[in-house]
Design a protein around this motif. Structure first.
Motif, short mmCIF file in Angstrom:
data_model
loop_
_atom_site.label_atom_id
_atom_site.label_comp_id
_atom_site.label_asym_id
_atom_site.label_seq_id
_atom_site.Cartn_x
_atom_site.Cartn_y
_atom_site.Cartn_z
N ARG A 1 3.68 -1.43 3.97
CA ARG A 1 4.14 -0.22 3.51
C ARG A 1 5.41 0.21 4.14
O ARG A 1 5.50 0.09 5.48
N VAL B 1 0.80 -1.19 -0.02
CA VAL B 1 -0.14 0.05 -0.12
C VAL B 1 0.88 1.19 -0.07
O VAL B 1 1.54 1.73 1.14
N PRO C 1 -3.17 9.68 3.85
CA PRO C 1 -1.72 9.70 2.81
C PRO C 1 -0.50 10.27 3.53
O PRO C 1 -0.69 11.09 4.47
N ASP D 1 1.27 7.36 -0.48
CA ASP D 1 0.20 8.17 -1.00
C ASP D 1 -0.92 7.57 -1.44
O ASP D 1 -1.93 8.26 -1.56
N LYS D 2 -1.13 6.26 -1.15
CA LYS D 2 -2.40 5.75 -1.22
C LYS D 2 -2.84 5.30 -0.02
O LYS D 2 -3.85 4.31 0.00
#
Lengths: 260, 260, 260, 260
Positions: D120, C235, C243, C238-239
């Motif tokens: 992430r 992920v 964010p 920025d998503k």
């Protein structure tokens, strides 16, 4: 055959608070009832101020799933009625406990723990993550959904380890909460669902409504009522699966009831 | 540091029944106390007829593990004392519930279920099978052990699914029973152990004694008492882990206590 | 919509043993198939000696519940097929493992434990006690039922603690066994059911047949297949739901796959 | 007697990445070893590139608790060694699986599920909330603790329902994760602990170090190794607890081994 669902609401904030009345002109129970009603779910409502809180023996006997919303008046619910509801859960009635219902007498009795948590009313974002997307209560939901304004509930949530953790919430202010938990108590399935502060339009949210409908279907136990669940039958020696001669010393006399 | 263990006994059969008095001249509590006493276990006893049933706030605060035997006088235990014991379990006191204690107020409150079962007093053989020989409560036991004369308890035992099933019993008359079950409620570890009918010399059995000693060690939670477990603290927006501005509508006023 | 049920059988004893062939002229799979077939259950069968053991990708994709009977040829089941079945269980296919299937590759893989037990082939009585009469798998059963001749399986049964204990067995020779256990692995519901030795007419027993039918209904998960269950999606910052700017040091390069 | 603890590390990032080498000049295993070493914990280390990955039969037999860190080289761990470790866990060795070890062969085998998650690498804040402050693994911790820079792991984490949920994490980017989970597999206690990305100084954090020490103590099972856990002993009819005459038809011959 449709699931006979009774939505119980304390219905006090609606009487005293203009904000709540505006959000839920027919009461929180009215809103949930219209949300749940459908081909497979038959709805009725009951509130604290009705005789016996609207929870007579007959009504509970004719209820498959009970939805419970309470907050400021937990203490006004009579113990005898709570016991009655508890017995019906043991026999197989499903129970869905919403939001501040964590401190209701019925939930605390069924859990055996304080059911406490930390809280904050700041209108912050709650994001509910689905832990098992295959769980019936998560049917039709995206990986997560957000509620723009909610009250925060934070861990530790002093409940027993659940059967399953269905949702976990993230709060803008930094807390987390196990916001969807399942339990089994006797024949009854219990689901605790966190969102639903009376000052926000939570029960107007489509995802929340989906959870409520799913939860009713999940909590419905089609088995016949387990009426003997609290009985302690004596099985005489000559009626044992393998009939016996009584041996050793004896305290109870034949045919005597067990102690309670 | 030794485990401060309090053995509580209703102590009624011993007063009225010659058989029980002969088996346990110092009471069931006396027998269990002398069994448990050792380098790592410090014992004391309390009985129903003492003031506050011998379960004062101070005494409970100084108890690490409470052992509970009751039968014919469950109803004579005051609700306020039961609540006190429950709160101490939540804070971390271990609790070992023996035999007919399945119907004690304290066990039923902590389980949230009827805790019923079927029974027969026929002096039959009970054979306890160890389900997990690596469990601390099974330390030192053979794969199974037998009690020559015991009361039968049969399933369904209406309790919640346990954390672990430690023992399952086979009865001569054909029944089975989950006879060693563990639970966690708040900080407190709970162990239910089936054997111990007052008319038989069960607490003289070496294997049973081993289980009792193991169970006390297992139930001991050395963590500091979790005194805040039933609190519901408000976390103001500016004190949140991620400080917030309050958004949306508000029902509670600043600094207000939560409802119960 | 009916539940697409595939009954898999090793089908070896039937080829080599006259006794088994006489009891099950159409194979154990044939007997179970005719037992299960009905308005809400659609049956098909597959056996070890079919290409890919009859468990092709396409067939598994079109299966809601898989029933597994195996014994002497566990080792002949190809690992690649076992992995395929496991993945389909994770996605939501129900799995019912029967009797000697406790040692099948698929059950041991899903449990992560040895799944061992003690055993004896003496044609003794097995009495199965219902632990929760309100459980869907126990629908329509009496408090207990007996099988006149069965192989004994004894504890310790080295499996993880189940989600629920549905049955516990009593054996004439003195052992006990947790003979009905439920598990959840990803989207798949798993039920282990003990009876079913090939030398006895167990699958002709009406109570056993009731359990099988109930178990298929219970194991059926109507949710869409959870196809992404083994994925580990990245992920990007920025998503993220909130964010982010990337902070601190970095090891992975942007867009890189995670390690496995 | 001290707990013989073996810290296993893949030790590959340390060889190829200057950042990791700088954070952990003695390797991640070296850092964890020096963290754990103390009066009650005796430490040793092993790495992937040692013969048999440093996990010989003898070494595992002399290990009470194994700590596992792996990431990019899960596939290089030989299946035979994984099986050996698994068997030792079943016998009672504790296992602590760290961070990216969620995808290790040993963890996936013991869980029976994919153990997948979303992720992430953005150096964001992780805040770990303690779910049960009385749990031994949480001893000495505040209600929550923060790690300034961590990799994000997000739900759904496809593992079985744990025995206990000890920690739940909040991430700056909006995700949550059940970051401390306990399991039991045979005699072995397993703890999964989420933090520990190699690009950040996580194992220098005092709270993380406290968790590691607590976890070793919790995972230590002092019971003798359960060496028979994978055996399936035959109990002949005349050696049954209640000796039997063989009845009904027979498939196995006397003294025959069970099938696998």
């Amino acid at each position: 055959m449709s699931i006979r669902t009774l939505i119980w609401n304390e219905n006090r904030h609606e009487q005293t608070n203009a904000l709540v009345r505006q959000l839920y002109p027919e009461g929180i129970h009215g809103k949930i009832a219209s949300t749940l009603a459908g081909p497979d779910i038959e709805v009725a409502t009951a509130t604290l101020d009705e005789p016996e809180h609207g929870l007579t023996e007959a009504r509970l006997a004719a209820t498959d799933v009970l939805v419970w919303w309470g907050h400021k008046a937990h203490g006004d619910v009579q113990d005898a009625i709570v016991e009655r509801v508890q017995q019906r859960v043991w026999q197989g009635m499903g129970l869905i406990v919403l939001h501040s219902g964590h401190f209701s007498k019925i939930f605390r009795r069924l859990m055996g723990t304080p059911c406490a948590l930390s809280w904050r009313e700041a209108g912050e974002v709650e994001r509910l993550w689905v832990i098992n997307p295959s769980h019936p209560i998560a049917a039709g939901l995206p990986p997560y959904f957000e509620i723009e304004h909610e009250e925060m509930y934070g861990e530790p949530f002093s409940v027993p380890e659940p059967l399953e953790t269905v949702f976990v919430s993230w709060f803008e202010g930094g807390e987390v909460f196990r916001s969807g938990l399942t339990y089994q108590r006797g024949g009854g399935r219990i689901f605790y669902f966190r969102p639903g502060h009376e000052a926000y339009p939570t029960y107007h949210d489509a995802h929340v409504q989906t959870v409520l409908r799913n939860a009713v279907r999940w909590a419905h136990n089609p088995a016949p009522a387990w009426k003997s669940i609290a009985n302690a039958p004596n099985v005489p020696a000559d009626k044992a699966p393998v009939p016996l001669e009584v041996k050793g010393p004896t305290l109870h006399e034949a045919g005597q009831e067990g102690f309670r």
